[in-house]
Write an enzyme that holds these catalytic residues in place. Structure first.
Site, PDB file in Angstrom:
ATOM      1  N   PRO A 170      20.446   4.158   6.521  1.00 12.86           N
ATOM      2  CA  PRO A 170      19.679   5.351   6.133  1.00 12.86           C
ATOM      3  C   PRO A 170      18.741   5.087   4.959  1.00 12.86           C
ATOM      4  O   PRO A 170      18.935   5.594   3.858  1.00 12.86           O
ATOM      5  CB  PRO A 170      20.780   6.355   5.756  1.00 12.86           C
ATOM      6  CG  PRO A 170      21.927   5.500   5.316  1.00 12.86           C
ATOM      7  CD  PRO A 170      21.845   4.224   6.088  1.00 12.86           C
ATOM      8  N   ALA A 171      17.733   4.255   5.204  1.00 10.08           N
ATOM      9  CA  ALA A 171      16.743   3.946   4.161  1.00 10.08           C
ATOM     10  C   ALA A 171      15.516   3.386   4.860  1.00 10.08           C
ATOM     11  O   ALA A 171      15.587   2.955   6.012  1.00 10.08           O
ATOM     12  CB  ALA A 171      17.307   2.936   3.170  1.00 10.08           C
ATOM     13  N   THR A 219       0.807  -1.225   0.000  1.00  7.90           N
ATOM     14  CA  THR A 219       0.000   0.000   0.000  1.00  7.90           C
ATOM     15  C   THR A 219       0.842   1.278   0.000  1.00  7.90           C
ATOM     16  O   THR A 219       0.294   2.373  -0.018  1.00  7.90           O
ATOM     17  CB  THR A 219      -0.950   0.007   1.213  1.00  7.90           C
ATOM     18  OG1 THR A 219      -0.158  -0.150   2.408  1.00  7.90           O
ATOM     19  CG2 THR A 219      -1.929  -1.145   1.144  1.00  7.90           C
ATOM     20  N   ASP A 246       3.203 -11.134  15.696  1.00  7.87           N
ATOM     21  CA  ASP A 246       3.746  -9.789  15.502  1.00  7.87           C
ATOM     22  C   ASP A 246       2.554  -8.841  15.595  1.00  7.87           C
ATOM     23  O   ASP A 246       1.734  -8.792  14.675  1.00  7.87           O
ATOM     24  CB  ASP A 246       4.421  -9.678  14.132  1.00  7.87           C
ATOM     25  CG  ASP A 246       5.053  -8.307  13.916  1.00  7.87           C
ATOM     26  OD1 ASP A 246       5.042  -7.481  14.850  1.00  7.87           O
ATOM     27  OD2 ASP A 246       5.553  -8.059  12.799  1.00  7.87           O
ATOM     28  N   PHE A 304       6.861   1.316  19.745  1.00  7.20           N
ATOM     29  CA  PHE A 304       5.531   1.933  19.837  1.00  7.20           C
ATOM     30  C   PHE A 304       4.466   0.892  20.196  1.00  7.20           C
ATOM     31  O   PHE A 304       3.590   1.125  21.039  1.00  7.20           O
ATOM     32  CB  PHE A 304       5.218   2.623  18.505  1.00  7.20           C
ATOM     33  CG  PHE A 304       3.859   3.273  18.439  1.00  7.20           C
ATOM     34  CD1 PHE A 304       3.461   4.221  19.373  1.00  7.20           C
ATOM     35  CD2 PHE A 304       2.977   2.952  17.408  1.00  7.20           C
ATOM     36  CE1 PHE A 304       2.204   4.832  19.299  1.00  7.20           C
ATOM     37  CE2 PHE A 304       1.732   3.563  17.321  1.00  7.20           C
ATOM     38  CZ  PHE A 304       1.340   4.499  18.270  1.00  7.20           C
ATOM     39  N   GLU A 305       4.558  -0.293  19.563  1.00  2.79           N
ATOM     40  CA  GLU A 305       3.586  -1.355  19.826  1.00  2.79           C
ATOM     41  C   GLU A 305       3.695  -1.867  21.265  1.00  2.79           C
ATOM     42  O   GLU A 305       2.677  -2.119  21.918  1.00  2.79           O
ATOM     43  CB  GLU A 305       3.783  -2.494  18.812  1.00  2.79           C
ATOM     44  CG  GLU A 305       3.349  -2.078  17.407  1.00  2.79           C
ATOM     45  CD  GLU A 305       3.980  -2.891  16.287  1.00  2.79           C
ATOM     46  OE1 GLU A 305       3.528  -2.717  15.139  1.00  2.79           O
ATOM     47  OE2 GLU A 305       4.926  -3.673  16.538  1.00  2.79           O
ATOM     48  N   ASP A 344       7.978  -8.322   8.983  1.00  2.72           N
ATOM     49  CA  ASP A 344       7.411  -9.651   8.694  1.00  2.72           C
ATOM     50  C   ASP A 344       8.530 -10.683   8.569  1.00  2.72           C
ATOM     51  O   ASP A 344       8.423 -11.812   9.065  1.00  2.72           O
ATOM     52  CB  ASP A 344       6.609  -9.600   7.382  1.00  2.72           C
ATOM     53  CG  ASP A 344       5.586  -8.476   7.382  1.00  2.72           C
ATOM     54  OD1 ASP A 344       4.929  -8.274   8.420  1.00  2.72           O
ATOM     55  OD2 ASP A 344       5.444  -7.787   6.351  1.00  2.72           O
TER      56      ASP A 344
END
Length: 309
Positions: free
Chosen positions: A226-227, A58, A124, A159-160, A234
């Site tokens: 840096p990407a 997406t 996950d 965060f999770e 996953d």
């Protein structure tokens, strides 16, 4: 005529049989496309159920495709059960977009455990990242109240982990404490796959071998690349499932192998995009999964776990 025996059941591999309920993209590597192949390379029989089938992930300008609903998921489970095909050693789940689908996944956990009480459920809990929710707020409470208690291993990001514990993580000690809170709620193995402490990226792993006992905990320092990539979470969870099953009492070893595979793959991905003349910081990158199969099968351990006392 009786159907032939299912060899994966009659002659089970030393590794296991995984039911993986995740998204599927025709092109690119996220969800099951990112998880199935690595687990197969590590010797597992993997049966994927595709929670969505999209043309691509997406993050592209557009995508098209279909979404599986909870009833359709249950339909597949009933089909497997009718033919005595529902024996699994592992269940793996990743991104789940709706409460109804998540509730059906909980029914699947119960059903699989009624057939194999020793089923390992690797979850996950994909909710968001860097302070942004990817899912409806109502999913958070279902994960907290229903999913975490039945999971065997949980692989949240920072965060999770905060969402699932209600606990802010601003230090390493906070990360370890978040693991303790999650152990108390259910899973014996918790891996915080990435936490950012003062600009340093860490993985923190925690294995509570006996209920009520303090867990064995460790950290792995991870270099920042840096990407931005898709499908890495996953892949990481699949690798952790694969290696922690081979080293059931050494979560630190499993994490070293998983991190080392993932980092080798990410370096290759960046190098290949750079060779193709692409600015790696301009968009999210598709991982070079097939090209990295040797790093998945036989990773060179370059990232060592440091055990906390």
């Amino acid at each position: 005529m009786a159907p032939p025996p299912v060899l994966a059941l009659a002659l089970p591999s030393g590794t296991g049989r995984v039911l993986s309920i995740q998204s599927h993209t025709v092109q690119g590597y996220v969800g099951n496309k990112s998880a199935v192949f690595p687990l197969q390379l590590l010797g597992y029989d993997v049966d994927p159920i595709n929670s969505v089938q999209f043309s691509n992930h997406t993050g592209y300008p557009t995508f098209k495709g279909q979404v599986l609903n909870g009833d359709q998921l249950w339909d597949l489970i009933e089909g497997l059960e009718a033919n005595n095909l529902l024996y699994y050693t592992h269940l793996l789940t990743g991104y789940i977009g709706s409460v109804s689908f998540l509730n059906t996944v909980l029914k699947v956990v119960d059903k699989l455990r009624s057939i194999n009480p020793n089923l390992t459920y690797v979850c996950d809990p994909v909710l968001g990242d860097e302070g942004k929710l990817y899912v409806a707020q109502e999913l958070v409470s279902v994960y907290r109240e229903k999913v975490v208690p039945v999971a065997s291993m949980l692989t949240p990001n920072q965060f999770e982990a905060e969402l699932l514990t209600g606990f802010r993580i601003v230090s390493e000690q906070d990360g370890r404490e978040a693991c303790n809170i999650l152990h108390a709620a259910g899973p014996s193995k918790v891996v915080l796959t990435s936490i950012n402490i003062d600009g340093n990226l860490l993985l923190i792993g925690s294995h509570q071998k006996e209920k009520g006992q303090p867990p064995a905990q460790f950290r792995i320092s991870i270099p920042k690349i840096p990407a931005y990539f898709t499908g890495t979470g996953d892949l990481m969870t699949a690798l952790l499932l694969g290696w922690s099953n081979k080293y059931p009492d050494n979560l630190d070893k499993a994490a070293e192998l998983s991190v080392s595979s993932l980092q080798a793959l990410l370096v290759r991905t960046v190098n290949d995009y750079t060779r193709a003349g692409h600015d790696c910081q301009s968009s999210s990158l598709e991982i070079r999964l097939v090209q990295s199969q040797d790093d998945i099968r036989n990773p060179e351990i370059k990232y060592k776990a440091e055990i906390y006392n």
